[in-house]
Design a protein around this motif. Structure first.
Motif, PDB file in Angstrom:
ATOM      1  N   CYS A  14       0.821  -1.227   0.000  1.00 34.99           N
ATOM      2  CA  CYS A  14       0.000   0.000   0.000  1.00 34.99           C
ATOM      3  C   CYS A  14       0.845   1.263   0.000  1.00 34.99           C
ATOM      4  CB  CYS A  14      -0.965   0.009   1.184  1.00 34.99           C
ATOM      5  SG  CYS A  14      -0.200   0.415   2.764  1.00 34.99           S
TER       6      CYS A  14
ATOM      7  N   CYS B  82      -2.224  -2.402   4.328  1.00 38.27           N
ATOM      8  CA  CYS B  82      -1.974  -3.704   3.704  1.00 38.27           C
ATOM      9  C   CYS B  82      -1.350  -4.731   4.653  1.00 38.27           C
ATOM     10  CB  CYS B  82      -1.064  -3.541   2.485  1.00 38.27           C
ATOM     11  SG  CYS B  82       0.654  -3.136   2.881  1.00 38.27           S
TER      12      CYS B  82
ATOM     13  N   CYS C  44       4.140  -4.949   5.593  1.00 43.45           N
ATOM     14  CA  CYS C  44       5.417  -4.392   6.069  1.00 43.45           C
ATOM     15  C   CYS C  44       5.637  -4.827   7.517  1.00 43.45           C
ATOM     16  CB  CYS C  44       5.433  -2.876   5.936  1.00 43.45           C
ATOM     17  SG  CYS C  44       4.177  -2.063   6.963  1.00 43.45           S
TER      18      CYS C  44
HETATM   19  S1  FES Z   1       3.122  -0.524   3.798  1.00 42.12           S
HETATM   20 FE1  FES Z   1       1.041  -1.134   3.849  1.00 42.12          FE
HETATM   21  S2  FES Z   1       0.615  -1.250   5.965  1.00 42.12           S
HETATM   22 FE2  FES Z   1       2.688  -0.645   5.890  1.00 42.12          FE
END
Ligand code: FES
Length: 106
Positions: free
Chosen positions: A40, A46, A49
């Motif tokens: 994201c 998302c 990470c």
């Molecule tokens: S990059 Fe998507 S939640 Fe951290």
């Protein structure tokens, strides 16, 4: 500038120097550290990470935010030390920080 160590699931270490103000996620991506997908782009939407903060550093990276905590519900293998790397902004006090990466980002 703070030096951060990302440890892969297989134990391989990537030590990088990051400017203050970037996120722990951005620091991995811009230094080609594998294991963080960041689908994201850092919008806390998302959970790809996901990292495990070294227990000794938990007090210095702050608490999970409410949105971050709900996104972590979608990650696998969540532990007490789990954080989303896009939600940790690097500061001088993070010099020496160690984070470990999960086997996969789902
Ligand atoms: S990059 Fe998507 S939640 Fe951290």
């Amino acid at each position: 500038m703070p030096v951060i160590t990302y440890v892969q699931h297989d134990g391989a270490e990537h030590r990088v120097t990051l400017p203050v103000g970037v996120s722990l996620m951005q620091g991995a991506i811009s230094n080609n550290v594998p294991g963080i997908d960041a689908d994201c782009g850092g919008a806390c939407a998302c959970a790809t990470c996901h990292v495990y903060v070294d227990p000794a550093w938990m007090g210095r990276v702050g608490e999970r935010g409410a949105m971050e905590a709900s996104m972590l519900d979608f990650a696998e293998g969540v532990r007490e030390t789990s954080r989303l790397a896009c939600q940790i902004k690097i500061a001088d006090e993070h010099d020496g920080l160690i984070v470990r990466l999960p086997e996969a980002q789902h």
